[in-house]
Write an enzyme that holds these catalytic residues in place. Sequence first.
Site, PDB file in Angstrom:
ATOM      1  N   ASP A 108       0.815  -1.217   0.000  1.00  0.00           N
ATOM      2  CA  ASP A 108       0.000   0.000   0.000  1.00  0.00           C
ATOM      3  C   ASP A 108       0.849   1.267   0.000  1.00  0.00           C
ATOM      4  O   ASP A 108       2.073   1.226   0.181  1.00  0.00           O
ATOM      5  CB  ASP A 108      -0.962   0.000   1.212  1.00  0.00           C
ATOM      6  CG  ASP A 108      -0.295  -0.446   2.514  1.00  0.00           C
ATOM      7  OD1 ASP A 108       0.949  -0.421   2.588  1.00  0.00           O
ATOM      8  OD2 ASP A 108      -1.011  -0.814   3.451  1.00  0.00           O
ATOM      9  N   ASN A 165      -7.382  -3.141  14.502  1.00  0.00           N
ATOM     10  CA  ASN A 165      -8.755  -3.495  14.118  1.00  0.00           C
ATOM     11  C   ASN A 165      -8.768  -4.627  13.089  1.00  0.00           C
ATOM     12  O   ASN A 165      -9.758  -4.823  12.394  1.00  0.00           O
ATOM     13  CB  ASN A 165      -9.495  -2.265  13.579  1.00  0.00           C
ATOM     14  CG  ASN A 165      -8.865  -1.713  12.304  1.00  0.00           C
ATOM     15  OD1 ASN A 165      -7.866  -2.241  11.806  1.00  0.00           O
ATOM     16  ND2 ASN A 165      -9.427  -0.650  11.762  1.00  0.00           N
ATOM     17  N   HIS A 201      -7.074  -4.899  10.318  1.00  0.00           N
ATOM     18  CA  HIS A 201      -6.898  -4.618   8.891  1.00  0.00           C
ATOM     19  C   HIS A 201      -5.597  -5.253   8.407  1.00  0.00           C
ATOM     20  O   HIS A 201      -4.637  -5.388   9.170  1.00  0.00           O
ATOM     21  CB  HIS A 201      -6.963  -3.115   8.583  1.00  0.00           C
ATOM     22  CG  HIS A 201      -5.813  -2.274   9.026  1.00  0.00           C
ATOM     23  ND1 HIS A 201      -5.941  -1.223   9.902  1.00  0.00           N
ATOM     24  CD2 HIS A 201      -4.500  -2.292   8.693  1.00  0.00           C
ATOM     25  CE1 HIS A 201      -4.769  -0.643  10.080  1.00  0.00           C
ATOM     26  NE2 HIS A 201      -3.868  -1.276   9.357  1.00  0.00           N
ATOM     27  N   GLU A 203      -9.680  -2.062   5.597  1.00  0.00           N
ATOM     28  CA  GLU A 203     -10.318  -1.841   6.886  1.00  0.00           C
ATOM     29  C   GLU A 203     -11.549  -2.745   7.053  1.00  0.00           C
ATOM     30  O   GLU A 203     -12.049  -3.290   6.065  1.00  0.00           O
ATOM     31  CB  GLU A 203     -10.746  -0.369   6.983  1.00  0.00           C
ATOM     32  CG  GLU A 203      -9.597   0.635   6.839  1.00  0.00           C
ATOM     33  CD  GLU A 203      -8.772   0.795   8.116  1.00  0.00           C
ATOM     34  OE1 GLU A 203      -8.742  -0.133   8.958  1.00  0.00           O
ATOM     35  OE2 GLU A 203      -8.145   1.862   8.269  1.00  0.00           O
TER      36      GLU A 203
END
Length: 253
Positions: free
Chosen positions: A67, A135, A137, A142
């Site tokens: 990313d 979380n 990801h 996400e």
Amino acid sequence: MKVIIVKNYEEMSMTAAAMINAQVRENPESVLGLATGGTPERTYELVIETNEKSHTDFTNVKTFNLDEYIGIPKTHPLSYYTYMNEKLFSHININKANTHLPSGEGDIKANGIKYDEDIKKAGGIDLQILGIGENAHIAFNEPGTSENSTTGEVKLTESTIKANSRYFDSIDLVPKTAISMGIASIMKAKKIILLASGANKANAIRATVEGTISELVPSSFLQKHPDVTIIVDEEAAKLLKQYRETAMCTVFK
Ligand code: GLP
């Protein structure tokens, strides 16, 4: 999925670096999928050390990163392009032309499509390194991301922006969007290693390994992949229950 529980961050990094080196020695034309973040930093240092000492040859290795931020140029000190060059590529004998990061500049949709095509043209990713967000990801996918997602623009959640603000002078300077390999793009890798260290990752690791497969836990899709190894330290593994007792889990004390 296989789980390897080691004592601490250093041992997690040593295990991961050894696996990367083994992959490159076995196939000097390997295609590696690489991650950024705090988690793989020491792994990269150890890969550099081995490259210097035992001359693991990266000349013909190709790399694709997961990313990149949108909204800061690739030359920005906190871009993932800068991270990869500073923390790995400038210190090993890799051909920079063989290193790829998705571009967060220009036409993002077109960049994403081309990125997935370029990975395919390179023969697909042989070994993908992943970190994980608190979380759950993976890359910048996400909670709520579809299993079928491919490389493209994503919106960062408040919790990710907050977690990544530790690198920026202020939280307002953290980009709100990024270009990320999708879940489907990641799942195409032949082999995946996910790294996690520290108690703040314990919930995410439990949900990844022992939880229900769901879009709410993007990393849980990895349960469907045939060759995933999770390398975690004791702190990150502390909420694992039933998996510890299975043959798929190795605990190093
Ligand atoms: C970032 C990256 C992820 C990384 C995650 C965890 O948002 N996009 O690829 O795995 O956060 O980062 P860290 O390793 O610093 O905890």
